[in-house]
Design a protein around this motif. Structure first.
Motif, PDB file in Angstrom:
ATOM      1  N   ASN A  54       0.855  -1.171  -0.045  1.00  0.00           N
ATOM      2  CA  ASN A  54      -0.088  -0.152  -0.065  1.00  0.00           C
ATOM      3  C   ASN A  54       0.728   1.215   0.042  1.00  0.00           C
ATOM      4  N   GLU A  57      -3.483   5.658   0.183  1.00  0.00           N
ATOM      5  CA  GLU A  57      -4.847   5.483   0.134  1.00  0.00           C
ATOM      6  C   GLU A  57      -5.862   6.373  -0.863  1.00  0.00           C
ATOM      7  N   TYR A  64      -6.494   1.426  -2.789  1.00  0.00           N
ATOM      8  CA  TYR A  64      -5.339   2.030  -2.452  1.00  0.00           C
ATOM      9  C   TYR A  64      -4.284   1.849  -3.694  1.00  0.00           C
TER      10      TYR A  64
END
Length: 211
Positions: A54, A57, A64
Motif C-alpha cells: 500500500n 490510500e 489504494y
C-alpha cells in the motif's frame, strides 16, 4: 418504522440544504491507466503468496495505489510501469485510455468496472513471470460514486446514467455518466486523464449533475 423515518429525515435534509436540485458540486477524481489483479495472477507476476504494498490510500474506502507496477503488452506495443491498485480482486481487470488501444493494438470499449464478459484479453508482465488474461481489458466508463444518502439528495439511483457539466474556459457537458451507489462509497466523479484534459480539469475540479 425506524428505516422509513431515516429515509424521511434524509429527504428533509436534502430539501433544506437545497442539494436536491442537482446543482451541488461533486468532486472529480482523475484516473490514469491502471490494473486490478486477482491473487492467482499476482502470484504469477510477483511470486507465490506475494502481498501488494500500500503506497497511497485512494478516495474510495479500502482502495489504494500500490508500489508495484506491471508492463501491459499487446500485439503492436507495450506500456511500462502501469500502476496496480489494491486490494486483489476476484478477476483481473486492466483499465486503459482510448489512445492506448492504438499503441497496444488491442481495441477496448468503455465498460463499467466488473462488466468484463466479452472484453478482450491482454498480456501482463511482472518481475517473476507473465500472464495472458482471457478477458478484462476495458476503458473505464465515466461514473459517479455515491452513498445512498447522496443518491437521495441528487435524486438518482444506482445504475442510472446522467449528464454532468464542468465549468471553465474548456468546460462543457459529458453524457452517459453512470451512477454507482453503495453503502461504502465516497462522493466522487471518476474521469480518466483524457476526459479530464479535454475539459481542462485539475486536481480540485468539480462537476454538477444536469441529467
Amino acid at each position: 418504522m425506524d428505516k422509513y423515518e431515516a429515509v424521511i429525515q434524509l429527504l428533509m435534509e436534502a430539501v433544506k440544504s437545497g442539494s436536491g436540485n442537482g446543482e451541488s458540486k461533486i468532486p472529480v477524481g482523475v484516473s490514469n491507466r491502471h490494473v486490478h489483479l486477482s491473487q492467482e495472477d499476482l502470484d504469477s507476476l510477483f511470486g507465490k503468496g506475494y502481498e501488494l504494498t500500500n503506497m497511497k490510500e485512494l478516495s474510495q474506502p479500502g482502495q489504494y495505489a500500490c508500489k508495484e507496477t506491471v508492463t501491459v503488452c499487446g500485439p503492436k506495443g507495450a506500456i511500462e510501469k502501469v500502476r496496480i491498485l489494491g486490494p486483489v480482486r476476484k478477476q483481473t481487470q486492466v483499465e486503459i485510455l482510448a489512445a492506448d488501444s492504438f499503441k497496444l493494438g488491442k481495441k477496448a470499449e468503455p465498460k463499467m468496472s466488473g462488466d468484463l464478459a466479452g472484453t478482450p484479453g491482454i498480456t501482463l508482465v511482472g518481475p517473476k513471470g507473465s500472464v495472458e488474461t482471457k478477458e478484462g481489458l476495458i476503458i473505464a466508463q465515466r461514473h459517479i460514486h455515491m452513498s445512498p444518502s447522496d443518491a437521495l439528495k441528487f435524486r438518482v439511483h444506482d445504475g442510472q446514467t446522467v449528464s454532468i457539466r464542468t465549468e471553465g474556459i474548456r468546460g462543457g457537458t459529458f453524457d452517459h455518466v453512470a451512477i454507482r451507489v453503495t453503502d461504502t462509497s465516497s462522493l466522487e466523479c471518476h474521469l480518466d486523464t483524457e476526459e479530464a484534459n479535454a475539459m481542462g480539469l485539475g486536481g480540485s475540479a468539480s462537476v454538477t449533475i444536469v441529467k
